[in-house]
Design a protein around this motif. Structure first.
Motif, PDB file in Angstrom:
ATOM      1  N   MET A   1      10.532 -37.973  15.264  1.00 21.01           N
ATOM      2  CA  MET A   1       9.287 -38.147  14.915  1.00 21.01           C
ATOM      3  C   MET A   1       8.286 -38.120  16.503  1.00 21.01           C
ATOM      4  SD  MET A   1       7.266 -41.872  14.263  1.00 21.01           S
ATOM      5  CE  MET A   1       7.452 -42.839  15.586  1.00 21.01           C
ATOM      6  N   ALA A   2       7.596 -36.961  16.196  1.00 16.96           N
ATOM      7  CA  ALA A   2       6.722 -36.881  17.587  1.00 16.96           C
ATOM      8  C   ALA A   2       5.564 -38.036  17.892  1.00 16.96           C
ATOM      9  CB  ALA A   2       5.887 -35.562  17.534  1.00 16.96           C
ATOM     10  N   ASP A   3       5.160 -38.150  19.140  1.00 17.85           N
ATOM     11  CA  ASP A   3       3.975 -39.103  19.210  1.00 17.85           C
ATOM     12  C   ASP A   3       2.800 -38.365  19.241  1.00 17.85           C
ATOM     13  OD1 ASP A   3       6.037 -40.899  20.167  1.00 17.85           O
ATOM     14  OD2 ASP A   3       5.958 -40.426  22.239  1.00 17.85           O
ATOM     15  N   TYR A   4       1.769 -39.111  18.770  1.00 15.37           N
ATOM     16  CA  TYR A   4       0.462 -38.832  18.552  1.00 15.37           C
ATOM     17  C   TYR A   4      -0.373 -38.408  19.770  1.00 15.37           C
ATOM     18  CZ  TYR A   4       0.804 -40.468  13.617  1.00 15.37           C
ATOM     19  OH  TYR A   4       1.253 -40.554  12.522  1.00 15.37           O
ATOM     20  N   CYS A   5       0.337 -38.727  21.005  1.00 13.95           N
ATOM     21  CA  CYS A   5      -0.430 -38.231  22.102  1.00 13.95           C
ATOM     22  C   CYS A   5       0.767 -37.908  23.237  1.00 13.95           C
ATOM     23  CB  CYS A   5      -1.550 -38.903  22.524  1.00 13.95           C
ATOM     24  SG  CYS A   5      -1.275 -40.735  23.453  1.00 13.95           S
ATOM     25  N   ALA A   6       0.575 -37.413  24.128  1.00 13.45           N
ATOM     26  CA  ALA A   6       1.508 -37.172  25.241  1.00 13.45           C
ATOM     27  C   ALA A   6       0.896 -37.370  26.686  1.00 13.45           C
ATOM     28  CB  ALA A   6       2.278 -35.671  25.311  1.00 13.45           C
ATOM     29  N   VAL A   7       1.651 -37.259  27.755  1.00 14.24           N
ATOM     30  CA  VAL A   7       1.185 -37.450  29.145  1.00 14.24           C
ATOM     31  C   VAL A   7       0.160 -36.496  29.366  1.00 14.24           C
ATOM     32  CG1 VAL A   7       1.809 -37.458  31.688  1.00 14.24           C
ATOM     33  CG2 VAL A   7       3.136 -38.814  29.756  1.00 14.24           C
ATOM     34  N   ALA A   8       0.234 -35.298  28.846  1.00 14.65           N
ATOM     35  CA  ALA A   8      -0.544 -34.154  29.199  1.00 14.65           C
ATOM     36  C   ALA A   8      -1.913 -34.481  28.597  1.00 14.65           C
ATOM     37  CB  ALA A   8      -0.084 -32.906  28.667  1.00 14.65           C
ATOM     38  N   ASP A   9      -2.139 -35.075  27.361  1.00  6.47           N
ATOM     39  CA  ASP A   9      -3.587 -35.271  26.643  1.00  6.47           C
ATOM     40  C   ASP A   9      -4.200 -36.595  27.603  1.00  6.47           C
ATOM     41  OD1 ASP A   9      -2.584 -33.736  24.418  1.00  6.47           O
ATOM     42  OD2 ASP A   9      -1.400 -35.293  23.718  1.00  6.47           O
ATOM     43  N   VAL A  10      -3.112 -37.483  27.906  1.00  7.44           N
ATOM     44  CA  VAL A  10      -3.942 -38.547  28.754  1.00  7.44           C
ATOM     45  C   VAL A  10      -4.285 -38.107  30.037  1.00  7.44           C
ATOM     46  CG1 VAL A  10      -3.610 -40.859  29.700  1.00  7.44           C
ATOM     47  CG2 VAL A  10      -2.524 -40.062  27.506  1.00  7.44           C
ATOM     48  N   GLN A  11      -3.699 -37.177  30.647  1.00  9.85           N
ATOM     49  CA  GLN A  11      -3.842 -36.676  31.791  1.00  9.85           C
ATOM     50  C   GLN A  11      -5.331 -35.770  31.600  1.00  9.85           C
ATOM     51  OE1 GLN A  11      -2.178 -36.942  35.396  1.00  9.85           O
ATOM     52  NE2 GLN A  11      -4.292 -36.529  35.491  1.00  9.85           N
ATOM     53  N   LEU A  12      -5.698 -35.494  30.535  1.00 10.78           N
ATOM     54  CA  LEU A  12      -7.003 -34.653  30.487  1.00 10.78           C
ATOM     55  C   LEU A  12      -8.163 -35.645  30.794  1.00 10.78           C
ATOM     56  CD1 LEU A  12      -6.050 -32.281  27.564  1.00 10.78           C
ATOM     57  CD2 LEU A  12      -6.646 -31.665  30.084  1.00 10.78           C
ATOM     58  N   THR A  38       2.019 -44.785  18.986  1.00  7.28           N
ATOM     59  CA  THR A  38       2.409 -44.043  17.732  1.00  7.28           C
ATOM     60  C   THR A  38       3.090 -44.998  16.648  1.00  7.28           C
ATOM     61  OG1 THR A  38       2.453 -42.036  19.018  1.00  7.28           O
ATOM     62  CG2 THR A  38       3.641 -42.149  16.866  1.00  7.28           C
ATOM     63  N   ALA A  39       3.877 -45.685  17.160  1.00  3.04           N
ATOM     64  CA  ALA A  39       4.567 -47.094  16.255  1.00  3.04           C
ATOM     65  C   ALA A  39       3.631 -47.720  15.599  1.00  3.04           C
ATOM     66  CB  ALA A  39       5.628 -47.654  16.915  1.00  3.04           C
ATOM     67  N   ASP A  40       2.541 -48.127  16.475  1.00  2.00           N
ATOM     68  CA  ASP A  40       1.555 -49.184  15.987  1.00  2.00           C
ATOM     69  C   ASP A  40       0.755 -48.365  14.948  1.00  2.00           C
ATOM     70  OD1 ASP A  40      -0.226 -51.630  16.152  1.00  2.00           O
ATOM     71  OD2 ASP A  40      -1.567 -50.155  16.713  1.00  2.00           O
ATOM     72  N   MET A  41       0.493 -47.424  15.425  1.00  2.00           N
ATOM     73  CA  MET A  41      -0.563 -46.455  14.355  1.00  2.00           C
ATOM     74  C   MET A  41       0.086 -46.306  12.689  1.00  2.00           C
ATOM     75  SD  MET A  41      -2.545 -44.088  17.140  1.00  2.00           S
ATOM     76  CE  MET A  41      -3.621 -43.185  15.968  1.00  2.00           C
ATOM     77  N   ASP A  42       1.375 -45.735  13.038  1.00  2.00           N
ATOM     78  CA  ASP A  42       2.261 -45.393  12.068  1.00  2.00           C
ATOM     79  C   ASP A  42       2.393 -46.942  11.165  1.00  2.00           C
ATOM     80  OD1 ASP A  42       2.545 -42.657  12.087  1.00  2.00           O
ATOM     81  OD2 ASP A  42       4.583 -43.075  13.307  1.00  2.00           O
ATOM     82  N   ALA A  43       2.706 -47.702  11.898  1.00  2.00           N
ATOM     83  CA  ALA A  43       2.712 -49.243  11.128  1.00  2.00           C
ATOM     84  C   ALA A  43       1.551 -49.427  10.232  1.00  2.00           C
ATOM     85  CB  ALA A  43       3.188 -50.306  11.900  1.00  2.00           C
ATOM     86  N   ARG A  44       0.443 -49.350  10.958  1.00  2.00           N
ATOM     87  CA  ARG A  44      -0.875 -49.492  10.166  1.00  2.00           C
ATOM     88  C   ARG A  44      -1.336 -48.553   9.131  1.00  2.00           C
ATOM     89  NH1 ARG A  44      -4.580 -51.523  15.216  1.00  2.00           N
ATOM     90  NH2 ARG A  44      -6.323 -51.926  13.421  1.00  2.00           N
ATOM     91  N   PHE A  45      -1.031 -47.251   9.301  1.00  2.00           N
ATOM     92  CA  PHE A  45      -1.260 -46.455   8.232  1.00  2.00           C
ATOM     93  C   PHE A  45      -0.270 -46.878   7.008  1.00  2.00           C
ATOM     94  CE2 PHE A  45      -1.911 -42.929  11.665  1.00  2.00           C
ATOM     95  CZ  PHE A  45      -3.045 -43.531  12.074  1.00  2.00           C
ATOM     96  N   ASN A  46       1.008 -47.090   7.186  1.00  2.00           N
ATOM     97  CA  ASN A  46       1.746 -47.308   6.046  1.00  2.00           C
ATOM     98  C   ASN A  46       1.427 -48.612   5.417  1.00  2.00           C
ATOM     99  OD1 ASN A  46       3.860 -45.794   6.691  1.00  2.00           O
ATOM    100  ND2 ASN A  46       5.165 -46.730   8.034  1.00  2.00           N
ATOM    101  N   ALA A  47       0.624 -49.425   6.181  1.00  2.00           N
ATOM    102  CA  ALA A  47      -0.089 -50.576   5.262  1.00  2.00           C
ATOM    103  C   ALA A  47      -1.214 -50.338   4.531  1.00  2.00           C
ATOM    104  CB  ALA A  47      -0.302 -51.827   6.502  1.00  2.00           C
ATOM    105  N   VAL A  48      -1.618 -48.944   4.510  1.00  2.00           N
ATOM    106  CA  VAL A  48      -2.788 -48.788   3.676  1.00  2.00           C
ATOM    107  C   VAL A  48      -2.155 -47.494   2.742  1.00  2.00           C
ATOM    108  CG1 VAL A  48      -4.677 -49.502   5.028  1.00  2.00           C
ATOM    109  CG2 VAL A  48      -4.031 -47.168   5.449  1.00  2.00           C
ATOM    110  N   GLY A  49      -0.774 -47.190   2.716  1.00  4.34           N
ATOM    111  CA  GLY A  49      -0.236 -46.244   1.789  1.00  4.34           C
ATOM    112  C   GLY A  49      -0.120 -45.016   2.441  1.00  4.34           C
ATOM    113  N   ILE A  50      -0.343 -44.661   3.563  1.00  7.99           N
ATOM    114  CA  ILE A  50       0.076 -43.430   4.361  1.00  7.99           C
ATOM    115  C   ILE A  50       1.355 -43.549   4.953  1.00  7.99           C
ATOM    116  CG2 ILE A  50      -0.655 -41.750   6.150  1.00  7.99           C
ATOM    117  CD1 ILE A  50      -3.514 -43.009   5.874  1.00  7.99           C
TER     118      ILE A  50
END
Length: 134
Positions: A1-12, A38-50
């Motif tokens: 599973m890939a993370d939704y963001c990476a250090v490079a995204d944050v560095q920008l 990413t884990a938090d977001m996926d858990a919240r997405f799962n709660a609404v059926g994604i």
């Protein structure tokens, strides 16, 4: 599973700090936070059926921006930066997630068509959305 963001995204988003192994926070810590959000977001997405990780490029932009806001909040807290800046990032993350939870179609992948059941016409083909067959 890939993370939704990476250090490079944050560095920008960081204008006066180049992350490294010797900065506060370190690149290792920021990488960990990218995984946590990413884990938090996926858990919240799962709660609404994604139930699958978002991969569509246009929808991933929304998810990435949301994830970066959470990681920036963690960075600003670690740096003890004024609470308003950190608070705005956290609020932006929370507002985005509430909006996605209220309207999952914002990031939901295209519905998957399943085979037509015996006795049903092609016009009655069910589809799967949010883990449910319709």
């Amino acid at each position: 599973m890939a993370d939704y963001c990476a250090v490079a995204d944050v560095q920008l988003e960081l204008q006066h700090l180049t992350l490294s192994g010797s900065t506060k926070p370190t690149t290792t810590q920021v990488t960990t936070w990218c995984g946590e959000v990413t884990a938090d977001m996926d858990a919240r997405f799962n709660a609404v059926g994604i139930t699958t990780q978002v991969s569509d490029a246009s929808k991933l932009k929304v998810v990435k921006a949301t994830a970066v806001n959470w990681v920036m909040w963690k960075i600003l807290e670690a740096l003890n930066v004024e609470s308003d800046a950190a608070g705005r990032r956290k609020k932006s993350y929370d507002d985005s997630m509430k909006n996605i939870e209220k309207h999952p179609s914002i990031i939901e992948e295209t519905s998957t068509v399943v085979s037509t059941p015996a006795g049903a016409s092609a016009g009655e083909r069910p589809f799967t959305r949010g883990g449910n067959n319709w």
